[in-house]
Structure formats: C-alpha cells, structure tokens
Scaffold this active site. Structure first.
Site, PDB file in Angstrom:
ATOM      1  CB  CYS A  94      -2.207   8.617   2.006  1.00 16.83           C
ATOM      2  SG  CYS A  94      -1.922   7.274   3.152  1.00 16.83           S
ATOM      3  CG  HIS A 191      -7.367   8.453   2.269  1.00 21.68           C
ATOM      4  ND1 HIS A 191      -6.659   8.429   1.092  1.00 21.68           N
ATOM      5  CD2 HIS A 191      -6.591   7.808   3.184  1.00 21.68           C
ATOM      6  CE1 HIS A 191      -5.508   7.796   1.286  1.00 21.68           C
ATOM      7  NE2 HIS A 191      -5.442   7.404   2.544  1.00 21.68           N
TER       8      HIS A 191
HETATM    9  N1  GLN Z   1       1.730   2.895   1.789  1.00 22.20           N
HETATM   10  C1  GLN Z   1       1.225   3.874   2.618  1.00 22.20           C
HETATM   11  C2  GLN Z   1       0.945   3.471   4.042  1.00 22.20           C
HETATM   12  O1  GLN Z   1       0.220   2.520   4.322  1.00 22.20           O
HETATM   13  C3  GLN Z   1       0.118   4.612   1.949  1.00 22.20           C
HETATM   14  C4  GLN Z   1      -1.273   4.226   2.296  1.00 22.20           C
HETATM   15  C5  GLN Z   1      -2.285   5.062   1.611  1.00 22.20           C
HETATM   16  O2  GLN Z   1      -1.975   5.800   0.680  1.00 22.20           O
HETATM   17  N2  GLN Z   1      -3.511   4.956   2.064  1.00 22.20           N
HETATM   18  O3  GLN Z   1       1.497   4.083   4.892  1.00 22.20           O
END
Ligand code: GLN
Length: 239
Positions: A94, A191
C-alpha cells in the site's frame, strides 16, 4: 551451509497499518521453524540501510505518515534502485508500494515523490476502496488479504501486474489488476498481513532470496492448515 538471510523492515513505526509488520514475523518464523538462520534489521528515519539486505519489507501508512517519511525515503532512492537492479527481494504494501513508484499525489494535491523503483504512479481521490480481497497470481497462486486505500495506481510498461482481482478493487478499480512486479520487487495493496494467509507466496519470496544468493534451498514443507483455513474464510467474505 545455508546463507543467513537479512530481512530489512522499513519504517516499522510509521508504516505499519493493518498489521503489515506481520509479514516480517511470518518470514522470520517460516525460516526459524526450518532452523534456517535469519536477522531482522529495522530501519527508521535516519538509520543506515544495510547493503547486504536479502529481503526488504515495507508496510502501509496513512497519507500523513507517508509525508513524515517522504524525504527520508526519497533520499534512499539511488540505493533502493541499485538494490532492485541487484535482485533484492522487496515486498511493499500500500503506502510503501505507492512510494516505490514515481509519485503519489494526495487527494488534496500534495505531491509525495517516489523513488521510481516501480513504474507506477498513484493519485489520491475521495472514495476509499475497502474490503477483503484475493488476487490470483501466476507465480504464487492465490494471495489473500485486505485492501483499504484511496490512492489509485496506474501501471507503466516497465512493470507487470502481480495478479488480477475479481472481488476487489486492486490497483485502481477499473482494470482488475492488482499490484506490480519487476524483477524481485513486488508492490501490492493487500494488507492482512498478506503473508499470513498466503504461505505459498511467503515461501516464494524466500526461494527468490536464496536463488539470488546462488543457493537452491529445499524448503521443508510446513503445516499451513491454519493459514489455509483463514484464507478460505477470508475468500468467502470477499467484497
Ligand atoms: N495513503 C494511501 C492511500 O490511502 C495508503 C493507504 C494504506 O497504506 N493503507 O491510498
């Protein structure tokens, strides 16, 4: 003798959302269960990045956390590109995935420079893409995880998708691609932590790391029944 693997954990404090540190735990445990030697090196803002990394892991983070580590991450660009060219295995989730790309522009229009290891760009937008997700890959079968992001990622010609997703939104919600790969570098929105429910993928990363060291290690099979059961349940609840 089996070489000792060095796992580098990038920004354990800032970039550890939805249990992504679990990916480090899973790899370390899968090595320890087989009595294979391993070191884990956490790298935070300002710390040196070891030159002998075999596997580098980075987790997700809020936009704010990405901003906090942004300058430090960008300053490591040359070293990260050299490591990627040298075949170091990288698993980035992510926020870290976005920052391995060329740039991430938040929904407020703030540009966070990436390091260009992956030929992808990401733009934030107002809708969040959230849910259990699974991704079918050629190399490592089905990966099972959870996505929660507002950044939409488009792939350039110098990466291929990690896999495709039907239930999830993946990279951008419109082309069914999920994640990106070049050499041994992998970025994904999964995740979970993803490796806890994708043991085959975890071993695939370990094999890549040993192969880069020129060693064919026979990874002893482990009892993955619990991980497989967790994966089945998550898949049945995908959305
Ligand atoms: N800032 C990013 C997004 O929302 C990363 C989110 C995350 O790492 N879960 O796209």
């Amino acid at each position: 003798m089996t070489p000792r693997l060095t796992l580098v954990h990038l920004y354990p404090r800032e970039m550890n959302i939805y249990g992504d540190t679990g990916n480090v735990v899973v790899l370390r445990r899968r090595l320890q269960w087989r009595e294979l030697p391993v070191d884990v090196v956490p790298v935070s803002v300002g710390d040196p990045l070891p030159n002998d990394a075999d596997i580098l892991l980075g987790g997700g983070g809020q936009d704010a956390a990405q901003g906090e580590i942004g300058a430090d991450f960008a300053s490591r660009g040359a070293q990260l590109r050299a490591m990627a060219d040298d075949g170091v295995v990288m698993l980035t989730i992510c926020g870290s995935y976005q920052m391995l790309g060329h740039e991430f522009v938040t929904q407020e229009g703030r540009r966070i420079a990436g390091v260009g290891v992956l030929d992808v760009i990401t733009r934030g937008q107002s809708q969040r893409l959230i849910g259990n997700n699974y991704v079918d890959t050629v190399d490592a079968g089905r990966l099972v995880g959870y996505e929660n992001h507002s950044g939409l990622t488009e792939l350039g010609s110098r990466v291929r998708p990690l896999g495709s997703t039907l239930p999830g939104r993946g990279n951008n919600g419109h082309d069914q691609t999920e994640g990106a790969v070049r050499d041994n570098v992998i970025g994904t929105y999964l995740h979970g932590p993803v490796l806890a429910k994708s043991p085959r993928f975890a071993d695939d990363l370990l094999r890549r790391a040993y192969a880069r060291r020129g060693v064919a290690v026979d990874l002893e099979p482990l009892d993955d029944s619990l991980a497989d059961q967790a994966a089945r349940v998550a898949v049945s609840r995908s959305r």
